[in-house]
Design a protein around this motif. Structure first.
Motif, mmCIF file in Angstrom:
data_model
loop_
_atom_site.group_PDB
_atom_site.id
_atom_site.type_symbol
_atom_site.label_atom_id
_atom_site.label_comp_id
_atom_site.label_asym_id
_atom_site.label_seq_id
_atom_site.Cartn_x
_atom_site.Cartn_y
_atom_site.Cartn_z
ATOM 1 N N VAL A 1 0.832 -1.211 0.000
ATOM 2 C CA VAL A 1 0.000 0.000 0.000
ATOM 3 C C VAL A 1 0.865 1.258 0.000
ATOM 4 C CG1 VAL A 1 -1.682 1.309 1.366
ATOM 5 C CG2 VAL A 1 -1.935 -1.152 1.110
ATOM 6 N N THR A 2 1.937 1.285 0.776
ATOM 7 C CA THR A 2 2.774 2.474 0.851
ATOM 8 C C THR A 2 3.820 2.531 -0.244
ATOM 9 O OG1 THR A 2 4.194 1.373 2.477
ATOM 10 C CG2 THR A 2 2.456 2.798 3.333
ATOM 11 N N LEU A 3 4.136 1.387 -0.836
ATOM 12 C CA LEU A 3 5.147 1.339 -1.882
ATOM 13 C C LEU A 3 4.657 1.945 -3.198
ATOM 14 C CD1 LEU A 3 7.959 0.407 -2.739
ATOM 15 C CD2 LEU A 3 7.007 -1.847 -3.189
ATOM 16 N N GLU A 4 3.399 1.726 -3.530
ATOM 17 C CA GLU A 4 2.858 2.228 -4.807
ATOM 18 C C GLU A 4 2.954 3.749 -4.939
ATOM 19 O OE1 GLU A 4 2.152 0.573 -7.520
ATOM 20 O OE2 GLU A 4 2.605 -1.295 -6.483
ATOM 21 N N PRO A 5 2.505 4.528 -3.945
ATOM 22 C CA PRO A 5 2.631 5.985 -4.081
ATOM 23 C C PRO A 5 4.101 6.428 -4.155
ATOM 24 C CG PRO A 5 1.246 5.433 -2.197
ATOM 25 C CD PRO A 5 1.770 4.164 -2.745
ATOM 26 N N MET A 6 4.960 5.715 -3.444
ATOM 27 C CA MET A 6 6.380 6.070 -3.479
ATOM 28 C C MET A 6 6.951 5.841 -4.885
ATOM 29 S SD MET A 6 9.319 4.849 -0.908
ATOM 30 C CE MET A 6 10.828 5.760 -0.772
ATOM 31 N N LEU A 7 6.584 4.732 -5.511
ATOM 32 C CA LEU A 7 7.050 4.468 -6.876
ATOM 33 C C LEU A 7 6.518 5.507 -7.864
ATOM 34 C CD1 LEU A 7 7.004 0.591 -7.252
ATOM 35 C CD2 LEU A 7 8.906 2.113 -7.768
ATOM 36 N N TYR B 1 11.310 -4.333 -7.811
ATOM 37 C CA TYR B 1 11.590 -5.718 -7.436
ATOM 38 C C TYR B 1 10.984 -6.025 -6.066
ATOM 39 C CZ TYR B 1 14.086 -9.959 -6.194
ATOM 40 O OH TYR B 1 14.388 -11.238 -5.801
ATOM 41 N N ILE B 2 11.104 -5.095 -5.137
ATOM 42 C CA ILE B 2 10.515 -5.273 -3.803
ATOM 43 C C ILE B 2 9.002 -5.414 -3.917
ATOM 44 C CG2 ILE B 2 10.081 -4.107 -1.597
ATOM 45 C CD1 ILE B 2 12.974 -2.936 -1.894
ATOM 46 N N ARG B 3 8.374 -4.577 -4.756
ATOM 47 C CA ARG B 3 6.926 -4.678 -4.968
ATOM 48 C C ARG B 3 6.549 -6.065 -5.465
ATOM 49 N NH1 ARG B 3 4.540 -0.882 -9.446
ATOM 50 N NH2 ARG B 3 6.064 -2.084 -10.578
ATOM 51 N N GLU B 4 7.327 -6.567 -6.402
ATOM 52 C CA GLU B 4 7.075 -7.905 -6.945
ATOM 53 C C GLU B 4 7.194 -8.966 -5.842
ATOM 54 O OE1 GLU B 4 9.756 -10.712 -9.668
ATOM 55 O OE2 GLU B 4 9.206 -8.826 -10.626
ATOM 56 N N GLN B 5 8.219 -8.845 -5.020
ATOM 57 C CA GLN B 5 8.431 -9.823 -3.955
ATOM 58 C C GLN B 5 7.340 -9.746 -2.890
ATOM 59 O OE1 GLN B 5 10.845 -12.267 -4.143
ATOM 60 N NE2 GLN B 5 10.927 -11.349 -6.172
ATOM 61 N N LEU B 6 6.878 -8.549 -2.584
ATOM 62 C CA LEU B 6 5.806 -8.402 -1.605
ATOM 63 C C LEU B 6 4.491 -8.979 -2.125
ATOM 64 C CD1 LEU B 6 6.374 -4.782 -0.232
ATOM 65 C CD2 LEU B 6 6.731 -6.927 1.008
#
Length: 125
Positions: free
Chosen positions: A43-49, A103-108
């Motif tokens: 949830v927090t990674l998407e806005p950061m990307l 890559y982190i998003r993919e792994q999560l």
């Protein structure tokens, strides 16, 4: 930048990546290094990307050599509950960070796999 995944065996919505950024301060003599540690979920990674992609687009202009990123973090150690880290990145550094974050998003997002499941997916000779 290094990272580890916590809660690997839980559903993707409950997993978090613990990111450790090492930042160099070249304004000081001798140069000093500081570490910033924070957690990201899907949830927090998407806005950061999305923000990083926007900054990357801005760095495409020839006049823009570096960008200053202002990272606001929730911090239980401060009275305000927030801390702030500012750092500069070049387009190359930002691109590397974006690839790592993707890559982190993919792994999560991936389902937890045991080592035996990973081995069984290898192509057979």
């Amino acid at each position: 930048m290094t990272w580890v995944m916590e809660n690997r065996n839980l559903p993707p919505a409950n997993r978090v990546a613990v990111i450790n950024l090492k930042l160099q301060d070249y304004k000081r003599t001798p140069a000093s290094e500081s570490e910033v540690k924070f957690q990201l979920s899907t949830v927090t990674l998407e806005p950061m990307l999305r923000s990083m992609a926007y900054i990357n687009d801005q760095l495409s202009a020839p006049a823009n050599k570096v960008a200053v990123i202002n990272l606001k973090l929730q911090d239980t150690d401060t009275t305000s509950g927030e801390s702030e880290v500012k750092f500069q990145v070049s387009r190359d550094t930002l691109g590397a960070m974006m690839r790592s974050m993707a890559y982190i998003r993919e792994q999560l997002s991936n389902a937890a796999e045991s080592p035996s499941e990973i081995l069984s997916k290898r192509p057979r000779k």
